[in-house]
Design an enzyme around this catalytic site. Structure first.
Site, PDB file in Angstrom:
ATOM      1  N   LYS A 166       0.862  -1.195   0.000  1.00  0.00           N
ATOM      2  CA  LYS A 166       0.000   0.000   0.000  1.00  0.00           C
ATOM      3  C   LYS A 166       0.893   1.237   0.000  1.00  0.00           C
ATOM      4  O   LYS A 166       1.121   1.878   1.021  1.00  0.00           O
ATOM      5  CB  LYS A 166      -0.972  -0.031   1.189  1.00  0.00           C
ATOM      6  CG  LYS A 166      -2.222   0.798   0.930  1.00  0.00           C
ATOM      7  CD  LYS A 166      -3.354   0.367   1.813  1.00  0.00           C
ATOM      8  CE  LYS A 166      -4.533   1.325   1.776  1.00  0.00           C
ATOM      9  NZ  LYS A 166      -5.169   1.473   0.479  1.00  0.00           N
ATOM     10  N   GLU A 206      -8.027  -6.402 -10.167  1.00  0.00           N
ATOM     11  CA  GLU A 206      -8.888  -5.731  -9.182  1.00  0.00           C
ATOM     12  C   GLU A 206      -9.402  -4.440  -9.806  1.00  0.00           C
ATOM     13  O   GLU A 206      -9.389  -4.309 -11.036  1.00  0.00           O
ATOM     14  CB  GLU A 206      -8.116  -5.493  -7.877  1.00  0.00           C
ATOM     15  CG  GLU A 206      -6.849  -4.679  -8.061  1.00  0.00           C
ATOM     16  CD  GLU A 206      -6.073  -4.429  -6.764  1.00  0.00           C
ATOM     17  OE1 GLU A 206      -6.643  -4.533  -5.668  1.00  0.00           O
ATOM     18  OE2 GLU A 206      -4.874  -4.088  -6.867  1.00  0.00           O
ATOM     19  N   LEU A 258      -4.017  -5.606  -4.058  1.00  0.00           N
ATOM     20  CA  LEU A 258      -3.897  -5.239  -2.652  1.00  0.00           C
ATOM     21  C   LEU A 258      -4.689  -6.252  -1.816  1.00  0.00           C
ATOM     22  O   LEU A 258      -5.782  -6.670  -2.222  1.00  0.00           O
ATOM     23  CB  LEU A 258      -4.456  -3.830  -2.410  1.00  0.00           C
ATOM     24  CG  LEU A 258      -4.157  -3.351  -0.988  1.00  0.00           C
ATOM     25  CD1 LEU A 258      -2.710  -2.895  -0.866  1.00  0.00           C
ATOM     26  CD2 LEU A 258      -5.078  -2.236  -0.565  1.00  0.00           C
TER      27      LEU A 258
HETATM   28  N1  PMP Z   1      -7.273  -2.534  -4.041  1.00  0.00           N
HETATM   29  C1  PMP Z   1      -6.682  -1.336  -4.151  1.00  0.00           C
HETATM   30  C2  PMP Z   1      -5.812  -1.075  -5.331  1.00  0.00           C
HETATM   31  C3  PMP Z   1      -6.899  -0.340  -3.168  1.00  0.00           C
HETATM   32  O1  PMP Z   1      -6.307   0.854  -3.266  1.00  0.00           O
HETATM   33  C4  PMP Z   1      -7.743  -0.635  -2.070  1.00  0.00           C
HETATM   34  C5  PMP Z   1      -7.936   0.340  -0.949  1.00  0.00           C
HETATM   35  N2  PMP Z   1      -8.500   1.536  -1.273  1.00  0.00           N
HETATM   36  C6  PMP Z   1      -8.372  -1.893  -2.018  1.00  0.00           C
HETATM   37  C7  PMP Z   1      -8.089  -2.828  -3.009  1.00  0.00           C
HETATM   38  C8  PMP Z   1      -9.318  -2.251  -0.916  1.00  0.00           C
HETATM   39  O2  PMP Z   1      -8.663  -2.413   0.297  1.00  0.00           O
HETATM   40  P1  PMP Z   1      -9.425  -2.171   1.681  1.00  0.00           P
HETATM   41  O3  PMP Z   1     -10.605  -3.077   1.681  1.00  0.00           O
HETATM   42  O4  PMP Z   1      -8.414  -2.540   2.695  1.00  0.00           O
HETATM   43  O5  PMP Z   1      -9.826  -0.738   1.712  1.00  0.00           O
END
Ligand code: PMP
Length: 283
Positions: free
Chosen positions: A146, A178, A202
């Site tokens: 991240k 994603e 992520l």
């Molecule tokens: N994928 C990406 C590329 C992201 O930036 C995020 C978070 N904004 C997510 C997935 C989702 O992660 P989370 O559920 O931890 O917010």
């Protein structure tokens, strides 16, 4: 009131050092945490991911988890968030400030910055769903970290917006990864499919909550990569993220998914998630 490098500062007072590596290179990491009714949701999961991101970019965090928790709790208190407030907490750690060279300067001290913003839940959108567009995944090969360096995510999101869609669905040579800032799930014959949590996506906190909730409630989950053909023939599609929660994607490139409406599996998962967050923030 923000927290910057050990100090509480008023909004507007913030000065970024011109050679802060977060600013110059995107050299740093961050987390966005949901606050429901004045309480943080899944803080432990975010902390674990933050320390993992730090390790992966070879950044030694000088703060213990309890110190970061204290900063987060103080932010909520100093900004007078109450049990009526939904909000989000942004926490970023830059590698620090040093004369601009690419390699990591020795002895550099990380700089932390964190703030909260009131933020309503996207409840109306969750009832209607979003339109999506397929976009080439032009990001790098470590999407599991991240990192502050989000230009790839910015560009793919804007490509979708420019084309009149609300979100981009990313693919690498036809394999779906994603979305620009969320994880993607397909529903086929009552089962969930999502890309495995490897280097290409992520490891979303909401993704994991949904997988756990689905399994606990008898919905099969396959953490398997799938392609564009499978995506277009899915019964339902949805994305997950801290701020968008569980958001149905009702069309891709202008073609409806299923009957083009928020489907039964998404509605069921949204209901389960609602119950789950109520239970988690009430404790
Ligand atoms: N994928 C990406 C590329 C992201 O930036 C995020 C978070 N904004 C997510 C997935 C989702 O992660 P989370 O559920 O931890 O917010």
């Amino acid at each position: 009131m923000l927290y910057v490098d050990g100090n509480w500062v008023e909004e507007g007072q913030l000065a970024v050092h011109p050679e802060d590596r977060g600013y110059n290179f995107g050299d740093g990491i961050y987390e966005v945490v949901r606050i429901y009714k004045g309480k943080m949701y899944q803080w432990e999961g975010h902390l674990t991911r933050l320390y993992r991101s730090a390790r992966e970019i070879m950044l030694d965090l000088p703060w213990r988890p309890e110190e970061l928790s204290e900063i987060a709790l103080q932010l909520i208190e100093k900004n007078n968030l109450t049990d009526q407030d939904d909000a989000s907490l942004y926490l970023q750690i830059s590698r620090g400030t040093a004369p601009r060279v690419h390699d990591i300067p020795s002895g550099i001290k990380p700089v932390i910055m964190a703030f909260v913003r009131k933020k309503a839940r996207p409840l109306e959108d969750m009832k209607k769903g979003w339109s999506a567009m397929l976009v080439d995944d032009i990001r790098w090969q470590r999407c599991d970290i991240k990192t502050l360096n989000l230009l790839g995510a910015v560009m793919v999101k804007q490509y979708a917006k420019n084309a009149g869609a609300q979100e981009s669905i990313l693919h690498r040579n036809g394999t779906i990864t994603e979305c620009s800032s969320s994880n993607l799930f397909a529903v086929k014959n009552g089962a969930l499919y999502t890309h495995p949590a490897d280097y290409m996506v992520l490891h979303g906190i909401t993704r994991q909550s949904v997988i756990d909730l689905a399994k606990e409630n008898g919905i099969a989950v396959h953490e398997e990569a799938f392609d564009i053909t499978f995506l277009k023939q899915a019964d339902e599609l949805f994305l997950t993220s801290t701020t968008a929660e569980i958001m149905s994607l009702i069309s891709v490139d202008g073609h409806p998914i299923g009957d083009g409406q928020v489907g039964p599996v998404v509605k069921k998962l949204q209901a389960l998630f609602e119950q789950h967050i109520n239970e988690s923030v009430l404790v």
